[in-house]
Design a protein around this motif. Structure first.
Motif, PDB file in Angstrom:
ATOM      1  N   PHE A  43       0.844  -1.196   0.000  1.00 42.70           N
ATOM      2  CA  PHE A  43       0.000   0.000   0.000  1.00 42.70           C
ATOM      3  C   PHE A  43       0.876   1.243   0.000  1.00 42.70           C
ATOM      4  O   PHE A  43       1.840   1.316   0.767  1.00 42.70           O
ATOM      5  N   PRO A  44       0.574   2.230  -0.829  1.00 41.03           N
ATOM      6  CA  PRO A  44      -0.439   2.215  -1.878  1.00 41.03           C
ATOM      7  C   PRO A  44      -0.176   1.110  -2.916  1.00 41.03           C
ATOM      8  O   PRO A  44       0.966   0.879  -3.287  1.00 41.03           O
ATOM      9  N   PHE A  45      -1.241   0.462  -3.351  1.00 47.61           N
ATOM     10  CA  PHE A  45      -1.132  -0.706  -4.220  1.00 47.61           C
ATOM     11  C   PHE A  45      -0.697  -0.296  -5.625  1.00 47.61           C
ATOM     12  O   PHE A  45      -1.319   0.571  -6.246  1.00 47.61           O
ATOM     13  N   PRO A  46       0.396  -0.891  -6.145  1.00 45.21           N
ATOM     14  CA  PRO A  46       0.935  -0.489  -7.464  1.00 45.21           C
ATOM     15  C   PRO A  46       0.199  -1.143  -8.630  1.00 45.21           C
ATOM     16  O   PRO A  46       0.773  -1.874  -9.433  1.00 45.21           O
ATOM     17  N   GLU A  47      -1.078  -0.884  -8.738  1.00 41.51           N
ATOM     18  CA  GLU A  47      -1.935  -1.550  -9.727  1.00 41.51           C
ATOM     19  C   GLU A  47      -1.465  -1.317 -11.157  1.00 41.51           C
ATOM     20  O   GLU A  47      -1.433  -2.238 -11.975  1.00 41.51           O
ATOM     21  N   LYS A  48      -1.081  -0.086 -11.481  1.00 34.41           N
ATOM     22  CA  LYS A  48      -0.672   0.227 -12.859  1.00 34.41           C
ATOM     23  C   LYS A  48       0.583  -0.542 -13.243  1.00 34.41           C
ATOM     24  O   LYS A  48       0.708  -1.018 -14.388  1.00 34.41           O
ATOM     25  N   LYS A  49       1.513  -0.679 -12.311  1.00 29.92           N
ATOM     26  CA  LYS A  49       2.767  -1.378 -12.623  1.00 29.92           C
ATOM     27  C   LYS A  49       2.527  -2.871 -12.795  1.00 29.92           C
ATOM     28  O   LYS A  49       3.141  -3.514 -13.647  1.00 29.92           O
ATOM     29  N   ILE A  50       1.622  -3.436 -12.003  1.00 23.04           N
ATOM     30  CA  ILE A  50       1.306  -4.854 -12.137  1.00 23.04           C
ATOM     31  C   ILE A  50       0.594  -5.103 -13.463  1.00 23.04           C
ATOM     32  O   ILE A  50       0.907  -6.055 -14.185  1.00 23.04           O
ATOM     33  N   SER A  51      -0.334  -4.238 -13.807  1.00 22.24           N
ATOM     34  CA  SER A  51      -1.065  -4.386 -15.074  1.00 22.24           C
ATOM     35  C   SER A  51      -0.127  -4.266 -16.265  1.00 22.24           C
ATOM     36  O   SER A  51      -0.252  -5.007 -17.255  1.00 22.24           O
ATOM     37  N   ALA A  52       0.842  -3.345 -16.174  1.00 16.77           N
ATOM     38  CA  ALA A  52       1.813  -3.173 -17.257  1.00 16.77           C
ATOM     39  C   ALA A  52       2.676  -4.420 -17.412  1.00 16.77           C
ATOM     40  O   ALA A  52       2.979  -4.852 -18.541  1.00 16.77           O
ATOM     41  N   ARG A 112      -9.712  -7.198  -2.553  1.00 17.08           N
ATOM     42  CA  ARG A 112     -10.389  -5.901  -2.580  1.00 17.08           C
ATOM     43  C   ARG A 112      -9.793  -4.987  -3.655  1.00 17.08           C
ATOM     44  O   ARG A 112     -10.508  -4.259  -4.344  1.00 17.08           O
ATOM     45  N   LYS A 113      -8.481  -5.044  -3.804  1.00 12.34           N
ATOM     46  CA  LYS A 113      -7.804  -4.133  -4.721  1.00 12.34           C
ATOM     47  C   LYS A 113      -7.748  -4.647  -6.165  1.00 12.34           C
ATOM     48  O   LYS A 113      -7.669  -3.854  -7.109  1.00 12.34           O
ATOM     49  N   TYR A 114      -7.732  -5.964  -6.321  1.00 13.04           N
ATOM     50  CA  TYR A 114      -7.422  -6.512  -7.651  1.00 13.04           C
ATOM     51  C   TYR A 114      -8.313  -7.703  -7.981  1.00 13.04           C
ATOM     52  O   TYR A 114      -7.919  -8.609  -8.712  1.00 13.04           O
ATOM     53  N   ARG A 115      -9.527  -7.721  -7.444  1.00  8.61           N
ATOM     54  CA  ARG A 115     -10.385  -8.915  -7.494  1.00  8.61           C
ATOM     55  C   ARG A 115     -10.720  -9.372  -8.915  1.00  8.61           C
ATOM     56  O   ARG A 115     -10.890 -10.561  -9.165  1.00  8.61           O
ATOM     57  N   HIS A 116     -10.799  -8.442  -9.833  1.00 10.63           N
ATOM     58  CA  HIS A 116     -11.214  -8.805 -11.184  1.00 10.63           C
ATOM     59  C   HIS A 116     -10.090  -9.458 -11.990  1.00 10.63           C
ATOM     60  O   HIS A 116     -10.318  -9.951 -13.096  1.00 10.63           O
TER      61      HIS A 116
END
Length: 375
Positions: free
Chosen positions: A298-307, A336-340
């Motif tokens: 946290f903060p969750f690095p969603e953009k970097k994981i998706s990339a 919660r952050k990346y369920r989809h």
């Protein structure tokens, strides 16, 4: 590089006539080899280098906790004592003339009192690095009132910034329910509105940059670090000096072994369990399973994981793996952050206790996690 060498010299030098115990002589030989021959630094080297570099920048660096001078796991030895006179010597107080003094204190066994004091010290000293370390991460529960009422919520309640660092040793290694978990689920449950940093870093260089980032940012956030135990002496937990002089903090670390075009699974994990998984990956030559480390939860690095996902086989399944039971650790937070995006989670069965007290059962549970990951 000059600063690394200067701090390295200080960390490997004792004053004339000082007689350390035999273990310290061995430690200093290892430190000297790490800094000046191998040019590969361990976790303790990286931590002390971070403190030393900040002291040379005239920053206040203060650390307290139970047995922090030596380190609970006999790794830090920031201060040593003469075997005959018992006189102390602080390596980081003797880097160069005019530097800031390194302030390090072994504290009483009162997490509530000491954490509260250091939080207040950090509030009054926003340009310094203030670190509190619990003997084991589990012991942070003694300061839970401070964590709930101030550390995680002060920004929202009172618009107060604070840069305190909490180092909480964490990792499932068969040491029982009181010495395994720093309760990451509690911190992640309270993480919102960019209020804190929750990190479970896996390399010395990343730890170095995480500590320095606390001071060089133009704002302050409390930082909770799930620091290691067995990894302090793990032969693979080392970083080349170039990663300190040229590197930066990495929120996510990609796999450098897997075949990205043929990958059937992308494993997301954090902290110590990576090395257990990596060992199995190399042993069985699993090039079809990639292991990606989330260093900052946290903060969750969603953009970097998706990339990162975009450079792998598009049919690869995304799997979360943790050592903790299903009802603990980061699993529910990841959902919660990346369920989809997450296909499944791998963990210990739900439990009321953080860990088993039986070594054989611990080994069996750990092996089940590893086996299921690569099945």
């Amino acid at each position: 590089k000059k600063i690394v060498e200067k701090v390295g010299q200080a960390l490997t030098h004792l004053p004339e006539g000082f007689k350390p115990i035999r273990q310290i002589e061995k430690l200093l030989k290892e430190r000297k080899s790490n800094f000046f021959e191998k040019k590969m630094l361990s976790w303790a080297d990286a931590e002390l280098l971070a403190y030393g570099s900040l002291l040379l920048e005239k920053k206040i660096v203060r650390m307290s906790g139970q047995d922090v001078k030596r380190g609970t796991f006999s790794h830090r030895h920031a201060m040593v004592f003469d075997a005959e006179t018992n006189n102390p010597y602080c390596f980081l107080c003797n880097i160069e003339k005019g530097q800031e003094e390194f302030k390090i204190f072994n504290s009483p066994l009162s997490e509530f009192g000491v954490l509260g004091f250091e939080y207040g010290y950090a509030m009054a000293t926003p340009n310094g690095l203030i670190v509190w370390e619990s003997q084991f991460g589990d012991f942070s529960n003694g300061g839970q009132v401070l964590i709930d009422q101030f550390i995680t919520s002060a920004g929202t309640k009172w618009q107060r910034m604070n840069g305190i660092v909490m180092q909480l040793p964490h990792g499932y290694e068969g040491q029982g329910p009181e010495h395994s978990s720093d309760r990451p689920e509690r911190f992640l449950e309270m993480a919102a509105d960019y209020n804190i940093i929750v990190a479970n870093v896996s390399t010395p260089a990343n730890f170095f940059h995480l500590l320095r980032r606390q001071v060089v940012w133009n704002f302050r956030k409390p930082c909770i670090v799930m620091s290691p135990k067995s990894l302090l002496r793990h032969p693979e937990v080392i970083s080349p000096i170039d990663m300190f002089t040229k590197g930066k903090f990495m929120e996510v670390i990609d796999d450098d072994y897997a075949d990205k075009k043929k990958t059937r699974k992308i494993i997301l994990c954090s902290g110590k369990v990576f090395y257990d998984l990596k060992h199995e990956q190399l042993k069985q030559k699993h090039k079809d399973v990639a292991i990606v480390r989330i260093e900052q939860l946290f903060p969750f690095p969603e953009k970097k994981i998706s990339a990162l996902q975009g450079i792998y086989n598009k049919d690869a399944k995304l799997v979360w793996v943790q050592e903790e039971p299903e009802n603990m650790g980061a699993w529910t937070y990841i959902l919660r952050k990346y369920r989809h995006h997450i296909h499944e989670g791998i963990f210990r069965r739900p439990s009321a206790s953080p860990a088993t007290g039986f070594s054989k059962i611990h080994i069996q549970e750990q092996q089940e996690i590893i086996s299921k990951t690569f099945s």
